[in-house]
Design an enzyme around this catalytic site. Structure first.
Site, PDB file in Angstrom:
ATOM      1  N   ARG A  48       0.953  -1.207   0.089  1.00  0.00           N
ATOM      2  CA  ARG A  48      -0.115  -0.078   0.072  1.00  0.00           C
ATOM      3  C   ARG A  48       0.726   1.217   0.102  1.00  0.00           C
ATOM      4  O   ARG A  48       2.267   1.244   0.405  1.00  0.00           O
ATOM      5  CB  ARG A  48      -0.754  -0.004   1.316  1.00  0.00           C
ATOM      6  CG  ARG A  48      -1.923  -1.086   1.327  1.00  0.00           C
ATOM      7  CD  ARG A  48      -2.457  -1.108   2.637  1.00  0.00           C
ATOM      8  NE  ARG A  48      -3.397  -2.456   2.717  1.00  0.00           N
ATOM      9  CZ  ARG A  48      -3.930  -2.836   4.009  1.00  0.00           C
ATOM     10  NH1 ARG A  48      -3.151  -2.481   5.217  1.00  0.00           N
ATOM     11  NH2 ARG A  48      -4.491  -3.816   4.023  1.00  0.00           N
ATOM     12  N   ARG A 141     -10.143   4.134   5.250  1.00  0.00           N
ATOM     13  CA  ARG A 141      -8.571   3.941   4.953  1.00  0.00           C
ATOM     14  C   ARG A 141      -8.207   3.840   3.807  1.00  0.00           C
ATOM     15  O   ARG A 141      -7.079   4.073   3.141  1.00  0.00           O
ATOM     16  CB  ARG A 141      -8.413   2.322   5.630  1.00  0.00           C
ATOM     17  CG  ARG A 141      -6.901   2.320   5.699  1.00  0.00           C
ATOM     18  CD  ARG A 141      -6.320   1.103   6.387  1.00  0.00           C
ATOM     19  NE  ARG A 141      -6.813  -0.176   6.007  1.00  0.00           N
ATOM     20  CZ  ARG A 141      -6.782  -1.445   6.411  1.00  0.00           C
ATOM     21  NH1 ARG A 141      -6.287  -1.645   7.592  1.00  0.00           N
ATOM     22  NH2 ARG A 141      -6.889  -2.355   5.592  1.00  0.00           N
ATOM     23  N   ARG A 152     -12.802  -9.176   3.124  1.00  0.00           N
ATOM     24  CA  ARG A 152     -12.418  -8.801   4.399  1.00  0.00           C
ATOM     25  C   ARG A 152     -13.690  -8.906   5.344  1.00  0.00           C
ATOM     26  O   ARG A 152     -13.449  -9.250   6.585  1.00  0.00           O
ATOM     27  CB  ARG A 152     -11.722  -7.665   4.321  1.00  0.00           C
ATOM     28  CG  ARG A 152     -10.161  -7.780   3.986  1.00  0.00           C
ATOM     29  CD  ARG A 152      -9.550  -6.593   3.517  1.00  0.00           C
ATOM     30  NE  ARG A 152      -8.344  -6.784   2.752  1.00  0.00           N
ATOM     31  CZ  ARG A 152      -6.894  -6.902   3.461  1.00  0.00           C
ATOM     32  NH1 ARG A 152      -6.758  -6.268   4.449  1.00  0.00           N
ATOM     33  NH2 ARG A 152      -5.942  -7.378   2.632  1.00  0.00           N
TER      34      ARG A 152
HETATM   35  P1  ADP Z   1      -5.923  -3.288  10.730  1.00  0.00           P
HETATM   36  O1  ADP Z   1      -4.387  -3.140  10.905  1.00  0.00           O
HETATM   37  O2  ADP Z   1      -6.364  -4.139  12.038  1.00  0.00           O
HETATM   38  O3  ADP Z   1      -6.194  -3.624   9.345  1.00  0.00           O
HETATM   39  P2  ADP Z   1      -5.901  -0.250  11.008  1.00  0.00           P
HETATM   40  O4  ADP Z   1      -4.920  -0.035  12.243  1.00  0.00           O
HETATM   41  O5  ADP Z   1      -5.202  -0.171   9.797  1.00  0.00           O
HETATM   42  O6  ADP Z   1      -6.565  -1.754  11.118  1.00  0.00           O
HETATM   43  O7  ADP Z   1      -7.054   0.418  11.203  1.00  0.00           O
HETATM   44  C1  ADP Z   1      -8.269   0.672  10.131  1.00  0.00           C
HETATM   45  C2  ADP Z   1      -8.589   2.132   9.932  1.00  0.00           C
HETATM   46  O8  ADP Z   1      -9.492   2.506  11.202  1.00  0.00           O
HETATM   47  C3  ADP Z   1      -7.310   3.051   9.979  1.00  0.00           C
HETATM   48  O9  ADP Z   1      -7.613   4.037   9.220  1.00  0.00           O
HETATM   49  C4  ADP Z   1      -7.311   3.545  11.306  1.00  0.00           C
HETATM   50  O10 ADP Z   1      -6.622   5.112  11.376  1.00  0.00           O
HETATM   51  C5  ADP Z   1      -8.869   3.589  11.721  1.00  0.00           C
HETATM   52  N1  ADP Z   1      -8.757   3.399  13.275  1.00  0.00           N
HETATM   53  C6  ADP Z   1      -8.184   2.545  13.961  1.00  0.00           C
HETATM   54  N2  ADP Z   1      -8.628   2.533  15.351  1.00  0.00           N
HETATM   55  C7  ADP Z   1      -9.781   3.720  15.287  1.00  0.00           C
HETATM   56  C8  ADP Z   1     -10.378   4.152  16.311  1.00  0.00           C
HETATM   57  N3  ADP Z   1     -10.534   3.768  17.688  1.00  0.00           N
HETATM   58  N4  ADP Z   1     -11.403   5.159  15.863  1.00  0.00           N
HETATM   59  C9  ADP Z   1     -11.417   5.421  14.476  1.00  0.00           C
HETATM   60  N5  ADP Z   1     -10.513   4.839  13.576  1.00  0.00           N
HETATM   61  C10 ADP Z   1      -9.775   4.227  14.048  1.00  0.00           C
HETATM   62  P1  5GP Z   2      -3.444  -6.641   5.599  1.00  0.00           P
HETATM   63  O1  5GP Z   2      -3.242  -7.043   4.023  1.00  0.00           O
HETATM   64  O2  5GP Z   2      -4.592  -5.827   6.009  1.00  0.00           O
HETATM   65  O3  5GP Z   2      -2.081  -6.075   5.961  1.00  0.00           O
HETATM   66  O4  5GP Z   2      -3.547  -8.159   6.377  1.00  0.00           O
HETATM   67  C1  5GP Z   2      -4.451  -8.851   6.110  1.00  0.00           C
HETATM   68  C2  5GP Z   2      -4.516 -10.061   7.278  1.00  0.00           C
HETATM   69  O5  5GP Z   2      -3.497 -10.775   7.099  1.00  0.00           O
HETATM   70  C3  5GP Z   2      -4.700  -9.486   8.776  1.00  0.00           C
HETATM   71  O6  5GP Z   2      -5.666 -10.067   9.511  1.00  0.00           O
HETATM   72  C4  5GP Z   2      -3.329  -9.865   9.376  1.00  0.00           C
HETATM   73  O7  5GP Z   2      -3.489 -10.165  10.585  1.00  0.00           O
HETATM   74  C5  5GP Z   2      -2.974 -11.109   8.555  1.00  0.00           C
HETATM   75  N1  5GP Z   2      -1.547 -11.191   8.401  1.00  0.00           N
HETATM   76  C6  5GP Z   2      -0.318 -10.510   8.183  1.00  0.00           C
HETATM   77  N2  5GP Z   2       0.847 -11.134   8.291  1.00  0.00           N
HETATM   78  C7  5GP Z   2       0.331 -12.538   8.530  1.00  0.00           C
HETATM   79  C8  5GP Z   2       1.031 -13.555   8.718  1.00  0.00           C
HETATM   80  O8  5GP Z   2       2.346 -13.701   8.622  1.00  0.00           O
HETATM   81  N3  5GP Z   2       0.421 -14.784   8.850  1.00  0.00           N
HETATM   82  C9  5GP Z   2      -0.679 -14.777   9.052  1.00  0.00           C
HETATM   83  N4  5GP Z   2      -1.593 -16.007   9.160  1.00  0.00           N
HETATM   84  N5  5GP Z   2      -1.772 -13.675   8.814  1.00  0.00           N
HETATM   85  C10 5GP Z   2      -1.076 -12.479   8.709  1.00  0.00           C
END
Ligand code: ADP
Ligand code: 5GP
Length: 206
Positions: A48, A141, A152
């Protein structure tokens, strides 16, 4: 008398895509820069904007990761939303060698595999307040296509079911208000993960 340092128990952070794992991870790294290290996973998905090779992920292709998995280089791996993700043995070793507690951001399939290893981590599950809020956060996001967003969200419902089943996780955080949720996570970490770690490091061996 000499003190010994036993290998730390890692920390697994799991939760639906968009639940806030990356947000919490970066807050933890800021608050405890010397205590935690991130296990850099491999993935076949495209980076990304802002994601750096070797920092957020090791970006790879299906053929290479499959070969490495077959060669036994991975602790766990899973197919998620059309891409392969996996934790290499090296990713965890790199963090442990620095004497830091390793944090793994992995999905439920990965959690199930890690349970069958010697790692014995702490398991933390991060929950969105609702599926509707999760959808809005993922949309804001702005990282997903319509297809990957749908995948997802479909997966999220199953993950929440597993995540909230008693006994599957040591701690569950509902990520409603960010600061409130983070203080709950921090409290658990300070009161359990770091406390245990400090006790281990205090052990004296004759
Ligand atoms: P993940 O890593 O689990 O996929 P992210 O940390 O990327 O999730 O969070 C998803 C989106 O939600 C991001 O844009 C983040 O800035 C936003 N976000 C995370 N926690 C909160 C919250 N408590 N309130 C509002 N927005 C949030
Ligand atoms: P994203 O594409 O949003 O970074 O990740 C998608 C999902 O893959 C998330 O649920 C994240 O926790 C999971 N993920 C990231 N790295 C790993 C990994 O090494 N192993 C597994 N099993 N899941 C992962």
């Amino acid at each position: 008398m000499a003190s010994t340092k036993t290998k730390s128990r890692p920390l697994v952070l799991c939760g639906p895509s968009g639940s806030g794992k990356s947000t919490f991870l970066s807050k933890l790294m800021t608050d405890f820069p010397n205590r935690f290290g991130f296990s850099v996973s491999h993935t076949t998905r495209k980076p990304r904007p802002g994601e750096k090779e070797g920092d957020h992920y090791h970006f790879t292709d299906r053929e290479s990761i499959k070969k490495a998995i077959d060669a036994g280089d991975f602790i766990e791996s899973a197919e998620f939303s059309g891409n392969i993700y996996g934790t290499s043995k090296k990713a965890v070793e790199t963090v442990c060698e620095k004497g830091k507690i390793c944090i793994l951001d992995i999905d439920i399939q990965g959690v199930k595999q890690v349970r069958n290893t010697h790692l014995q981590p702490w398991y933390i599950f991060l929950m969105p307040p609702s599926l509707e809020v999760l959808e809005n956060r993922l949309k804001s996001r702005n990282t997903e296509t319509e297809k990957s967003l749908k995948l997802r969200l479909e997966t999220a419902a199953k993950e929440i079911e597993y995540g909230t089943t008693p006994g599957n996780f040591d701690f569950i955080v509902i990520n409603d208000n960010l600061e409130h949720a983070y203080s709950q996570l921090k409290g658990f970490i300070e009161g359990n993960v770091l406390k245990e770690e400090n006790n281990i490091n205090d052990v004296q061996i004759a």
